[in-house]
Design an enzyme around this catalytic site. Structure first.
Site, PDB file in Angstrom:
ATOM      1  N   CYS A 139      82.613  54.264  37.821  1.00  0.00           N
ATOM      2  CA  CYS A 139      82.048  55.228  36.864  1.00  0.00           C
ATOM      3  C   CYS A 139      80.773  55.860  37.393  1.00  0.00           C
ATOM      4  O   CYS A 139      80.506  57.028  37.134  1.00  0.00           O
ATOM      5  CB  CYS A 139      81.797  54.546  35.529  1.00  0.00           C
ATOM      6  SG  CYS A 139      80.766  53.078  35.662  1.00  0.00           S
ATOM      7  N   GLU A 159      81.027  53.539  27.091  1.00  0.00           N
ATOM      8  CA  GLU A 159      80.632  53.759  28.484  1.00  0.00           C
ATOM      9  C   GLU A 159      81.745  54.581  29.112  1.00  0.00           C
ATOM     10  O   GLU A 159      82.830  54.064  29.367  1.00  0.00           O
ATOM     11  CB  GLU A 159      80.494  52.423  29.224  1.00  0.00           C
ATOM     12  CG  GLU A 159      79.567  51.419  28.570  1.00  0.00           C
ATOM     13  CD  GLU A 159      78.104  51.803  28.696  1.00  0.00           C
ATOM     14  OE1 GLU A 159      77.783  52.679  29.508  1.00  0.00           O
ATOM     15  OE2 GLU A 159      77.288  51.248  27.952  1.00  0.00           O
TER      16      GLU A 159
HETATM   17  P1  NAD Z   1      91.324  54.907  29.827  1.00  0.00           P
HETATM   18  O1  NAD Z   1      90.431  55.443  28.781  1.00  0.00           O
HETATM   19  O2  NAD Z   1      92.647  55.504  29.996  1.00  0.00           O
HETATM   20  O3  NAD Z   1      91.586  53.333  29.631  1.00  0.00           O
HETATM   21  C1  NAD Z   1      90.537  52.415  29.440  1.00  0.00           C
HETATM   22  C2  NAD Z   1      91.000  51.343  28.454  1.00  0.00           C
HETATM   23  O4  NAD Z   1      91.310  51.976  27.223  1.00  0.00           O
HETATM   24  C3  NAD Z   1      92.263  50.602  28.875  1.00  0.00           C
HETATM   25  O5  NAD Z   1      92.146  49.245  28.498  1.00  0.00           O
HETATM   26  C4  NAD Z   1      93.346  51.271  28.067  1.00  0.00           C
HETATM   27  O6  NAD Z   1      94.450  50.424  27.803  1.00  0.00           O
HETATM   28  C5  NAD Z   1      92.611  51.582  26.796  1.00  0.00           C
HETATM   29  N1  NAD Z   1      93.178  52.696  26.031  1.00  0.00           N
HETATM   30  C6  NAD Z   1      93.839  53.781  26.495  1.00  0.00           C
HETATM   31  N2  NAD Z   1      94.187  54.583  25.461  1.00  0.00           N
HETATM   32  C7  NAD Z   1      93.738  53.985  24.330  1.00  0.00           C
HETATM   33  C8  NAD Z   1      93.776  54.324  22.951  1.00  0.00           C
HETATM   34  N3  NAD Z   1      94.355  55.445  22.517  1.00  0.00           N
HETATM   35  N4  NAD Z   1      93.202  53.482  22.061  1.00  0.00           N
HETATM   36  C9  NAD Z   1      92.588  52.344  22.475  1.00  0.00           C
HETATM   37  N5  NAD Z   1      92.540  51.979  23.769  1.00  0.00           N
HETATM   38  C10 NAD Z   1      93.086  52.791  24.692  1.00  0.00           C
HETATM   39  O7  NAD Z   1      90.464  54.981  31.151  1.00  0.00           O
HETATM   40  P2  NAD Z   1      90.968  54.742  32.636  1.00  0.00           P
HETATM   41  O8  NAD Z   1      91.446  56.036  33.141  1.00  0.00           O
HETATM   42  O9  NAD Z   1      91.852  53.596  32.735  1.00  0.00           O
HETATM   43  O10 NAD Z   1      89.584  54.330  33.315  1.00  0.00           O
HETATM   44  C11 NAD Z   1      88.859  55.197  34.073  1.00  0.00           C
HETATM   45  C12 NAD Z   1      87.795  55.900  33.272  1.00  0.00           C
HETATM   46  O11 NAD Z   1      86.852  54.947  32.814  1.00  0.00           O
HETATM   47  C13 NAD Z   1      87.015  56.875  34.089  1.00  0.00           C
HETATM   48  O12 NAD Z   1      86.790  58.057  33.357  1.00  0.00           O
HETATM   49  C14 NAD Z   1      85.691  56.182  34.330  1.00  0.00           C
HETATM   50  O13 NAD Z   1      84.631  57.040  34.598  1.00  0.00           O
HETATM   51  C15 NAD Z   1      85.535  55.392  33.098  1.00  0.00           C
HETATM   52  N6  NAD Z   1      84.671  54.228  33.308  1.00  0.00           N
HETATM   53  C16 NAD Z   1      83.404  54.266  32.795  1.00  0.00           C
HETATM   54  C17 NAD Z   1      82.522  53.205  33.024  1.00  0.00           C
HETATM   55  C18 NAD Z   1      81.120  53.224  32.488  1.00  0.00           C
HETATM   56  O14 NAD Z   1      80.477  52.186  32.480  1.00  0.00           O
HETATM   57  N7  NAD Z   1      80.606  54.357  32.051  1.00  0.00           N
HETATM   58  C19 NAD Z   1      82.963  52.114  33.767  1.00  0.00           C
HETATM   59  C20 NAD Z   1      84.252  52.115  34.282  1.00  0.00           C
HETATM   60  C21 NAD Z   1      85.095  53.182  34.030  1.00  0.00           C
END
Ligand code: NAD
Length: 538
Positions: free
Chosen positions: A309, A275
């Site tokens: 999101c 997502e």
């Molecule tokens: P992010 O991808 O940086 O982090 C999300 C999660 O991934 C965190 O728990 C983080 O620790 C983990 N993570 C980061 N790097 C990683 C790696 N290399 N390997 C494994 N895990 C890792 O995202 P963010 O910036 O914190 O969150 C915002 C983003 O999330 C936005 O782009 C938003 O649109 C998206 N989002 C999507 C939805 C949806 O349902 N489509 C919902 C909420 C947020």
């Protein structure tokens, strides 16, 4: 800041005098936080500090899990899953219904903790727990519809008896973001548990306590403690051992990280749902109610300070009503209240971090430098809290500006005028995202027709995002780079199962019998195929 917890009063009422109260510098009572962090499987002895974005106050020190801790968490979850898979479905559903009641009963505490950790407005925090309650009720009440084994027609009617089963995958890994820390830690895991799986979750480092409170509520609702493991630490460090241990990955976060997760899942040939991000459009057609569209659009753009999101960053407005709409939309946006507290009166809270503030500031500065106009907002508000930014409406955004196609993930929306609807749809569909779209129109059937042309996983009519997000029977997720797989509905639970087909052959075998040669068998088969088609069989 007023922060009371009726379930025991763990939240302090703002900074006190540290000389007289050793706990005064913390936004939460240390015992309350420690009670939650005890659930983290962490043996490294390392901790990471977390601050409240409301005012920079320390919240807690979060124990950090090592690679070995993650492997141990998966092993414990695997052991717990074996007996859980044998627990009758009725018992699993009953635990979900108890969770439903618990989140409603303890809503003040949940909202307070979400507010302290994420800085969001209380109304946005409430929506998180409402979404968890909706998810719990929906899956509890529809468990049999999704999971029961079923008979399907066999190759030879009456002779081939076929059953299809949905078996739990085993251990599901969840990596969740900070923006909706309660519901995104829980809502994907609930159907996984109901289907007979265990879960190991790694929440975002900024909002671990909220995820831990979710784990505590699950245990109180009757789910075995070991069935839901929580590990903590940077995703880029402990994400890989998690993916290497589990049988399925559920990821919510940025598209960039989602691609890394997908690659690692592909290496192990395990499934994943992703997502991811969006650049969500709203189309406001010429026959839309200007007042309703302005109200709905303000909610869709600035809920959770735009860190959602499915929130809106692009507004396409019909020429005929453009000026009237903009006037109402700007007025509504300017009337919004901002504040760093846990009160209901606040319309919009703060961004969560300096990183978020930097991105939002950079996107707006870039747009303005290249000629965009700020109709309202466009300023950080350090007078309110370290990361506050005003709800911002831009006009004149062009493709050379960063915020034209890149997700800002903040309270910034761009206005575009359109003359004909086909052009508006084409512009809404441009770019690589396809998460959520909306249409405002008083002609429901025309809007529904147009919706099918929007390349987004969900489309809401006369609402920004809530109608699809709150309708749990409706699958939710992204097209194109906004993700793959769906949460909610049947897809949202069947992703956590392996489908197994069991066929019992009776009488004739599948091959020559009764002394038939291969050629005679082929002739008999040809006859039976023609007959079955005539009879209308699938
Ligand atoms: P992010 O991808 O940086 O982090 C999300 C999660 O991934 C965190 O728990 C983080 O620790 C983990 N993570 C980061 N790097 C990683 C790696 N290399 N390997 C494994 N895990 C890792 O995202 P963010 O910036 O914190 O969150 C915002 C983003 O999330 C936005 O782009 C938003 O649109 C998206 N989002 C999507 C939805 C949806 O349902 N489509 C919902 C909420 C947020």
């Amino acid at each position: 800041m007023s922060a009371q917890n009726p379930a025991g009063g763990p939240l302090l009422d703002g900074p006190a005098d540290p000389e007289h109260d050793p706990r005064a510098s913390y936004a939460l009572e240390p015992e309350y936080a420690q009670n939650l962090t005890r659930r983290i499987l962490a043996s490294s002895g390392e901790t990471a500090p977390v601050e409240s974005p409301l005012n920079g106050q320390p919240v807690a020190h979060i124990p950090q899990s090592s690679d070995a801790d993650v492997r141990e968490a998966v092993a414990r979850a695997r052991r717990a899953q074996e007996s859980w898979a044998r627990t009758p479905l009725a018992e699993r559903s009953a635990a979900l219904l108890r969770l439903h009641d618990l989140v409603l009963d303890r809503q003040e505490e949940i909202c307070d903790l979400i507010g302290v950790e994420s800085g969001k407005a209380r109304k946005d925090a409430f929506l998180e727990l409402a979404h968890v309650a909706l998810t719990a009720r929906y899956y509890a009440r529809t468990a049999h519809d999704h999971l029961d084994s079923r008979r399907v027609p066999g190759m030879f009617p009456g002779l081939t008896h076929v059953e299809v089963h949905h078996l739990p995958k085993g251990v599901v890994g969840i990596i969740s973001p900070w923006n909706y820390p309660f519901t995104l830690a829980l809502c994907d895991g609930l159907p996984a548990l109901l289907a007979g799986n265990a879960v190991v979750i790694k929440p975002d480092s900024q909002t671990v306590l909220t995820a831990l409170l979710g784990a505590e509520l699950l245990e109180q609702a009757g789910f075995p403690r070991e069935l839901w493991q929580v590990v903590a630490g940077p995703g880029r460090e402990i994400g890989t051992p998690l993916i290497q241990g589990v049988d399925y990955m559920c990821f919510t976060g940025s598209t960039a990280t989602g691609k890394l997760i997908a690659q690692q899942c592909a290496e192990r040939v395990i499934g994943c749902s992703l997502e991811l991000g969006g650049k969500n459009p709203i189309l406001i057609l010429r026959d839309a109610s200007v007042e309703k569209a302005a109200e709905g659009t303000a909610r869709a753009s600035f809920s959770n300070a735009g860190q959602l999101c499915v929130s809106t960053e692009r507004l396409f407005v019909a020429d005929q009503i453009y000026d009237r709409f903009v006037e109402r939309f700007v007025a509504r946006t300017q009337a919004m209240t901002l504040g760093a507290n846990l009160d209901w009166a606040v319309d919009m809270g703060t961004l969560i971090s300096s990183d978020q503030l930097e991105t939002v500031t950079a996107h707006v500065a870039d747009a303005v430098a290249k000629g965009a106009r700020v109709l309202t907002g466009g300023r950080a508000r350090p007078d309110l809290g370290p990361y506050f930014y005003e709800p911002t409406i831009l006009e004149g955004v062009t493709p050379d500006m960063t915020c034209f196609g890149h997700e800002t993930f903040g309270p910034v929306v761009a206005l575009y005028r359109f003359h004909d609807e086909a052009d508006a749809v084409a512009r809404a569909n441009a770019g690589e995202y396809g998460l959520n779209g909306s249409i405002y129109s008083q002609d429901g059937s025309r809007a529904r027709q147009l919706a099918r042309q929007i390349k987004c996983g969900t489309v809401n009519i006369n609402e920004g995002f809530g109608s699809t997000f709150g309708s749990l029977a409706a699958p939710m997720g992204g097209m194109r780079e906004s993700g793959m797989g769906r949460r909610q509905g049947s897809e949202g639970i069947l992703r956590y199962t392996d489908t197994q087909s069991v066929a019992t052959q009776r009488g004739v075998r599948i091959g020559p019998s009764y002394g038939l040669s291969q050629e005679q068998y082929a002739k008999a088969m040809t006859l039976s195929l023609r007959l079955l088609k005539k009879l209308g069989r699938a």
